[in-house]
Design a protein around this motif. Structure first.
Motif, short mmCIF file in Angstrom:
data_model
loop_
_atom_site.label_atom_id
_atom_site.label_comp_id
_atom_site.label_asym_id
_atom_site.label_seq_id
_atom_site.Cartn_x
_atom_site.Cartn_y
_atom_site.Cartn_z
N SER A 43 0.83 -1.21 0.00
CA SER A 43 0.00 0.00 0.00
C SER A 43 0.86 1.26 0.00
N PHE A 44 2.00 1.21 0.73
CA PHE A 44 2.93 2.35 0.74
C PHE A 44 3.54 2.54 -0.65
N LEU A 45 3.97 1.42 -1.25
CA LEU A 45 4.62 1.50 -2.55
C LEU A 45 3.65 1.93 -3.66
N LYS A 46 2.37 1.56 -3.49
CA LYS A 46 1.36 1.95 -4.47
C LYS A 46 1.25 3.48 -4.56
N GLU A 47 1.52 4.14 -3.43
CA GLU A 47 1.41 5.59 -3.37
C GLU A 47 2.65 6.29 -3.91
N SER A 48 3.68 5.51 -4.23
CA SER A 48 4.96 6.10 -4.62
C SER A 48 4.80 7.03 -5.83
N GLN A 49 5.42 8.20 -5.71
CA GLN A 49 5.37 9.16 -6.82
C GLN A 49 6.81 9.43 -7.27
N TRP A 50 7.09 10.40 -7.95
CA TRP A 50 8.42 10.89 -8.26
C TRP A 50 9.36 9.81 -8.76
N ILE A 51 10.67 9.94 -8.49
CA ILE A 51 11.67 9.15 -9.21
C ILE A 51 11.66 7.65 -8.91
N LEU A 52 11.09 7.24 -7.78
CA LEU A 52 11.11 5.81 -7.48
C LEU A 52 9.81 5.10 -7.87
N LYS A 53 8.91 5.85 -8.54
CA LYS A 53 7.60 5.29 -8.91
C LYS A 53 7.73 3.99 -9.70
N GLY A 54 8.56 4.01 -10.73
CA GLY A 54 8.73 2.83 -11.59
C GLY A 54 9.29 1.66 -10.82
#
Lengths: 163, 527
Positions: A43-54
């Motif tokens: 759930s935390f990773l799903k929210e990832s934005q910016w440079i680590l999104k991919g």
């Protein structure tokens, strides 16, 4: 770098206190994840934005990788927390903690224009508590306190035994 | 390096024998760790007690944990030979549920390990031996799937020949077919089901069971007087949390339920059944040469071939009853499986075509009110195809409400009589969801943090049993296959299908005739 033997006792006190506080926090973060049944970072990773999104999306996409990341994260936190509290391998623990927290920060930095569906528990602009805690660990790495208060004293003694 | 002095002084220090004072300094972390351990145990105990107290106060202890029962597959000779009638996208899911998959899907999923859970699906000891579709392209997809050697659950590739049938009558006449799955447009469901039951074939039919009022009684009586196993395609109720929901209702957690609110919330062309274009915006394949148009129309009014009607048939009342047949059927079945509400005394429907202004007959905004005065209950259906705000599925009682979706969330009502004391004592907080059942964790969990509450409310969960992601359509098909072998009655049986058919046709009649429609239980007639 200032010679640790020349630290004033007030300087030693604040360094050790800061180390204990951060160690406590990180150790509990680790245990909390261990105690929540089926906890996952998805759930935390799903929210990832910016440079680590991919990168985060790649982790979630494979259950095997996600499990490995969850395991390493939980036990990484516990080991770093123990290291900081006990003053054992203080420098490694501080640097690893700083990197880990910085990765958390990079996953959801409070930059203008990045919107998250989960509200933050404070008000942030660019700088967040995670970033500050990460920097505080860098400070602890630069001024390692395990050599005068912690198990590192014994480690040093052991390593220098035959010199 | 600046550290030379430093390490020399340390060296001096460490070469001396260990003083008592130095040892104390080395062990400074131990008491801190002791306090930490003490606090951690205290916190853990407190959380566990709070959780179990809350679950106990709500009477939710000992909820059954979902499991999948092993199928009684019988011996190799008990193989069930299935024919699929109508091989569109829905039938492809059926084939997956039976343990078959198209070679192209295997290829596409190879990279990301996407079929892992499908491979874990138990083998049902079935073979797809017949495909019937009026469109050559669809039929070929079905044949390729049935012949594929890649199988779920470690099953061996089927050695039986797979035959294409030009008409469903031809398939039903074939002794080599034991059971059929019907996934045609809705206007064919009842006629094919009736013919299949007469031919002694077991039936898995997609919802809706009927298209018109005059199909209801013939379908009901034919199936009822036959020995076949009939299952209507309503996979939602197979979700493991449904068992939990049933238990919550049985234990009267919510108090007297007087309103059930069900909704449809979609906002896309695909969601509004505009489906004749592919993802690149080009028309999908199909023409009069490859599609047997007369057979596709069946008993429906004769019209010239139309690719719009072929792919977007849901828009037209000639082939189905719009939102009621496509989506309310699922909602109704979910509620009926839980509350056994049966046929309503009256229905009022109202709505219109307010957004998707094409050539459609079906409403894109529809509201239906179903009254059950004998049960002191109203069932509400509110459907919207031009806004996707999630409105949930709510069971509303005097003491609490249950939101039943991908997960279950129970909130206690602030004015509840039953929980008055606990609310006053602060054990129960009526301001948010108090208990959620998350199929991922497989147990009841008290919701604690803001983030957890948020995710629970959004239903950001997937259904899993024992850590394996399980396709609920597979579970529904498995129930059907198991019942064929055991002679038991499946959950979406003909009685449930009959009640659903009457309820949906009543609502449709009310919309079309713009009046309140009633059910006459004595003469078993819609009036």
């Amino acid at each position: 770098m200032k010679d640790i033997e020349k630290y004033k006792s007030s300087e030693k006190f604040v360094l050790v206190t800061l180390r204990m506080l951060i160690g406590w926090h990180i150790l509990y973060e680790g245990f909390a994840k261990l105690l929540i049944p089926n906890w996952t970072s998805a759930s935390f990773l799903k929210e990832s934005q910016w440079i680590l999104k991919g990168f985060s999306e790649w982790i979630i996409s494979s259950p095997g990788v996600l499990n490995a990341v969850d395991f390493l994260n939980t036990w990484g936190l516990i080991l770093i927390g123990l290291g900081l509290i006990l003053g054992l391998f203080t420098r490694i623990a501080s640097i690893s903690g700083a990197i880990l927290l910085f990765v958390y920060y990079l996953n959801n930095p409070p930059l203008i224009g990045l919107e998250y569906s989960v509200p933050a528990e404070g008000s942030y602009l660019v700088v967040s508590k995670t970033l500050i805690e990460s920097m505080a660990l860098v400070v602890l790495a630069v001024f390692p306190s395990g050599y005068f208060a912690g198990l590192d004293i014994l480690v040093e003694k052991y390593l220098n035994r035959n010199k | 390096m600046a550290t030379t002095d430093n390490s020399q002084s340390r060296k001096v220090m460490t070469q001396e024998p260990l003083k008592r004072r130095t040892l104390l300094k080395a062990l400074i972390g131990i008491p801190v760790l002791g306090v930490f351990a003490f606090e951690l145990i205290k916190k853990y105990t407190y959380d566990q007690e709070k959780k179990s107290r809350l679950i106990k106060e709500l009477g939710l202890e000992n909820l059954p944990v979902p499991t999948i029962l092993k199928s009684n597959k019988g011996s190799k000779s008990d193989l069930i030979r299935v024919g699929i009638i109508g091989y569109g996208s829905r039938a492809a899911s059926h084939a997956n549920g039976l343990g078959f998959i198209h070679p192209a899907t295997v290829e596409a999923s190879a990279k990301n390990d996407g079929l892992k859970d499908w491979f874990a699906q138990e083998d049902l000891n079935v073979a797809i031996t017949g495909i019937c579709d009026v469109f050559d392209l669809h039929a070929e997809k079905g044949l390729a799937t049935a012949r594929n050697t890649v199988r779920a659950g470690g099953a061996e590739p089927s050695t039986l020949p797979v035959k294409r049938y030009r008409t469903y009558e031809e398939m039903l006449n074939d002794k080599e077919i034991d059971a059929v799955m019907i996934a045609t447009p809705d206007h064919h469901h009842a006629p094919i089901s009736i013919a299949a039951a007469q031919a002694g074939k077991h039936i898995y039919c997609e919802k809706a069971p009927v298209h018109t009022e005059d199909q209801i009684m013939p379908l009901y009586e034919t199936i009822k007087n036959s020995k076949i196993t009939y299952q209507l395609g309503h996979q939602i109720t197979q979700s493991p949390i449904f068992q939990q929901a049933k238990d919550i209702i049985k234990r009267d957690i919510l108090g007297k339920i007087t309103l059930v609110e069900t909704t449809t919330n979609r906002n896309s062309a695909d969601g509004a059944w505009i489906r004749h274009l592919d993802s690149n915006g080009n028309p999908k394949p199909g023409d009069e040469k490859t599609i047997d148009w007369a057979q596709w129309l069946g008993h429906a009014p004769k019209v010239p071939f139309s690719i719009d009607r072929f792919y977007n048939w849901t828009k037209f009342f000639d082939y189905d009853i719009g939102l009621l047949g496509q989506l309310f059927t699922h909602e109704y079945d979910a509620v009926n499986q839980l509350l056994n509400i049966g046929i309503p005394k009256s229905v009022v429907s109202s709505g219109g075509i307010y957004y998707w202004k094409d050539n459609r007959d079906m409403a894109d905004t529809l509201h239906c009110v179903f009254e059950y005065p004998d049960r002191d209950l109203t069932l509400l259906y509110s459907a919207m195809l031009a806004n996707s705000r999630s409105r949930g599925r709510f069971f509303m009682g005097h003491d609490g409400s249950m939101d039943l979706g991908g997960s279950i969330n129970i909130s206690v009502d602030a004015s509840s009589t039953k929980y008055k004391k606990q609310i006053e004592a602060g054990i129960i907080d009526p301001s948010g969801p108090m208990v959620s059942f998350n199929p991922n964790s497989g147990k009841v969990d008290a919701v604690s943090s803001a983030t957890e509450k948020y995710y629970a409310a959004r239903g950001l969960t997937t259904t899993s049993i024992n850590g394996i992601q399980v396709d609920i359509t597979y579970l529904h098909i498995k129930e059907w296959i198991d019942c064929i072998r055991s002679g038991k009655t499946p959950s979406a049986n003909i009685e449930m299908a009959f009640q659903e058919a009457v309820t949906c046709i009543m609502a449709h009649k009310s919309y079309v005739e713009k009046r309140r429609v009633e059910w006459d239980p004595v003469n078993r007639k819609i009036v």
